[in-house]
Design an enzyme around this catalytic site. Structure first.
Site, PDB file in Angstrom:
ATOM      1  N   HIS A 353       0.810  -1.232   0.000  1.00 26.74           N
ATOM      2  CA  HIS A 353       0.000   0.000   0.000  1.00 26.74           C
ATOM      3  C   HIS A 353       0.839   1.276   0.000  1.00 26.74           C
ATOM      4  CE1 HIS A 353       0.829  -0.016   4.338  1.00 26.74           C
ATOM      5  NE2 HIS A 353       0.416   1.239   4.366  1.00 26.74           N
ATOM      6  N   ASP A 354       2.025   1.226   0.617  1.00 26.22           N
ATOM      7  CA  ASP A 354       2.849   2.447   0.700  1.00 26.22           C
ATOM      8  C   ASP A 354       3.996   2.442  -0.306  1.00 26.22           C
ATOM      9  OD1 ASP A 354       1.718   4.245   2.455  1.00 26.22           O
ATOM     10  OD2 ASP A 354       2.579   3.310   4.243  1.00 26.22           O
ATOM     11  N   LYS A 357       5.402   5.637  -1.380  1.00 27.84           N
ATOM     12  CA  LYS A 357       6.206   6.418  -0.429  1.00 27.84           C
ATOM     13  C   LYS A 357       7.682   6.414  -0.805  1.00 27.84           C
ATOM     14  CE  LYS A 357       4.426   7.162   4.131  1.00 27.84           C
ATOM     15  NZ  LYS A 357       4.185   6.641   5.442  1.00 27.84           N
ATOM     16  N   HIS A 382       1.618  10.289  -2.354  1.00 29.02           N
ATOM     17  CA  HIS A 382       2.180   8.931  -2.339  1.00 29.02           C
ATOM     18  C   HIS A 382       1.165   7.832  -2.677  1.00 29.02           C
ATOM     19  CE1 HIS A 382       1.065   8.384   2.002  1.00 29.02           C
ATOM     20  NE2 HIS A 382       1.059   7.107   1.674  1.00 29.02           N
ATOM     21  N   HIS A 406      -5.823   3.937   0.913  1.00 23.85           N
ATOM     22  CA  HIS A 406      -5.675   3.716   2.360  1.00 23.85           C
ATOM     23  C   HIS A 406      -5.700   4.993   3.198  1.00 23.85           C
ATOM     24  CE1 HIS A 406      -1.432   4.161   1.076  1.00 23.85           C
ATOM     25  NE2 HIS A 406      -1.228   4.654   2.278  1.00 23.85           N
ATOM     26  N   ASP A 435      -4.027   0.476   8.532  1.00 23.83           N
ATOM     27  CA  ASP A 435      -2.922   1.437   8.397  1.00 23.83           C
ATOM     28  C   ASP A 435      -2.822   2.325   9.642  1.00 23.83           C
ATOM     29  OD1 ASP A 435      -0.860   2.724   6.770  1.00 23.83           O
ATOM     30  OD2 ASP A 435      -2.224   4.442   6.714  1.00 23.83           O
TER      31      ASP A 435
HETATM   32 FE   LIG Z   1       0.885   3.132   5.534  1.00 28.57          FE
HETATM   33 FE   LIG Z   2       0.397   5.753   3.263  1.00 27.21          FE
END
Ligand SMILES: [Fe+2]
Ligand SMILES: [Fe+2]
Length: 476
Positions: A353-354, A357, A382, A406, A435
């Site tokens: 999910h990240d 980032k 992100h 998310h 999260d």
């Molecule tokens: Fe996260």
């Molecule tokens: Fe995030």
């Protein structure tokens, strides 16, 4: 000469992503060849070439850098008559060459006290091994750029004094992590070694071991030359790329490899179709047939775990965050009685999910004070990058929009799209709750883990207007 895959980080994204079915439509940008294959057959190259876009972001390169470097490297390999077996190892090494890239971002940020992604991106076109105007200019424009003048001068002196030791340390962190990830993914030792020695130079002045000439694995030499050619080609065009390779021949690069690249350039074969939209399909076609790897369920899981590790290595602030979110999400999904197949998708979405980032500088992620509006705008982007990366992987397209949702909230006050409850699937709601739960309950460098009662009390304040109350209840 930015190709069509270049992504402008500053442009407000015009896309709107609401549902999984829309995502499936978006994922159809890939060639007919990829689409027409059996849905159940997933190739390893398909997964890692698409996910390599995330590595490009971390390295400060326009998306597609690794894939284009792979095409260039395979052309050089063919030109020098590299045996088929070695070509297969080279192919995976080229796609995964930057697997360790996130692990030194935090250290680099603390050394320079400035934007690590910009520093990494700009470093690629500098010959930092030569003391002179080029290295000095680089230092002045990348060290402590937002600090007051006296502090900046002091930092420059410090950076100059420890430059060699710091460079070696940074490369060591990166190459050890990169080769370890390759081994975990089950690639051959030759792939891992090629990634490990990517920054060695022909004259022995590279890092981390100072290997010279034929001590350097051939795969590393080809990968290093290919990535340099790609960076210059993308930034300044083919002539500048060949010029850069020639200038570094015998110092950075094996002269025979440079000669092979020059010959390919003269034959108009080196840069052929690098700017075409279907480059991904061309990269897949380059995978040596005899060693073509197909990913079973366990391999797909391994690749997700490896990329979760890459994401979490970006900063100590997110240590084990992706796996933590996955654990919490699967717990909620199980409580809801989700089927095994659905749980698997949920887990993979949580692990990745990240991934967007990786495109956020550590100067922002680790900033001790409050973020400026500009910095927060970068953070808000992100999840969009998560979507852009995952939708390119046919096997992940189905959950890319949910993974990217998310930070959305039921009342429409989340980001990056400000979706409201009626546009948020159950999977997206679970991910949002998981999260927040992991962010609050995990130990962080600046605080201890919060006690569970406190975490749930804080989360309850956000339900039902922002977080889904049923998901929260299931987790509790
Ligand atoms: Fe996260
Ligand atoms: Fe995030």
């Amino acid at each position: 000469m930015a190709g069509p895959m270049t992504l402008d980080l500053c442009v407000e994204n015009p896309l709107t992503v609401a549902t999984s079915s829309q995502t499936e439509q978006a994922a159809t940008v890939f060639s007919a060849e990829v689409r027409s294959r059996e849905a159940k057959e997933i190739r390893v190259s398909e997964l890692i070439s698409a996910l390599s876009y995330a590595l490009d972001l971390t390295e400060g390169r326009p998306m597609g850098h690794s894939v284009r470097s792979c095409v260039i490297g395979m052309r050089i390999a063919e030109a020098i008559g590299l045996p088929a077996e070695a070509q297969a190892d080279l192919y995976y090494a080229l796609l995964m060459k930057d697997a360790g890239c996130s692990s030194n971002s935090s250290r680099l940020y603390h050394i320079l006290n400035a934007d690590d992604i910009r520093a990494k991106g700009d470093l690629k076109t500098k010959d930092w091994t030569k003391v002179g105007w080029e290295s000095l200019h680089y230092a002045v424009t990348h060290v402590a750029t937002s600090s007051p003048f006296p502090e900046r001068v002091w930092r420059l002196v410090q950076v100059a004094a420890t430059q060699q030791a710091d460079s070696c340390e940074l490369v060591k962190i990166r190459c050890e992590r990169g080769s370890s990830i390759a081994r975990k993914l089950g690639f051959s030792e030759a792939v891992a070694r090629s990634i490990h020695s990517l920054d060695e130079h022909w004259n022995g002045k590279g890092y981390p071991e100072g290997l010279t000439q034929h001590e350097i694995p051939l795969g590393s030499g080809i990968a290093n030359l290919s990535q340099t050619l790609e960076v210059f080609w993308e930034a300044h065009g083919p002539e500048a790329a060949i010029e850069a390779a020639r200038k570094r021949s015998g110092r950075w690069f094996n002269p025979e490899l440079v000669q092979a690249a020059v010959s390919l350039d003269q034959a108009h074969r080196l840069w052929l179709d690098l700017d075409k939209e279907d480059l991904m399909a061309r990269v897949l076609a380059l995978e040596p047939e005899r060693r073509r790897l197909t990913a079973d369920e366990a391999t797909v899981d391994n690749i997700c775990l490896a990329f979760a590790e890459i994401i979490d290595a970006k900063t100590p602030f997110t240590y084990r965050h992706s796996t933590g979110v996955a654990e919490a999400a699967v717990k909620i999904g199980t409580e809801f009685g989700m089927e095994r197949k659905e749980l698997k998708k949920l887990e993979r979405a949580a692990l990745l999910h990240d991934i967007g980032k990786l495109g956020v500088s550590n100067a922002i992620l680790e900033k001790p004070g409050k973020l400026t509006a500009e910095e927060f705008a970068v953070v808000r982007q992100h999840p969009y990058h998560t979507y852009e990366i995952l939708r390119r992987v046919p096997a992940f397209a189905d959950f890319s929009a949910d993974a990217a949702a998310h930070h959305e909230r039921l009342n429409g006050k989340g980001y990056w799209q400000g979706l409201r409850a009626d546009h948020l699937s159950m999977r997206a709601r679970i991910l949002a709750v998981a999260d927040v739960f992991d962010a609050l309950s995990a130990k962080r460098p600046y605080r201890e883990a919060l006690p569970l009662e406190k975490v749930f009390a804080m989360m309850r304040e956000d339900a039902p207007h922002a977080l889904d109350p049923e998901c929260l209840e299931a987790l509790e």
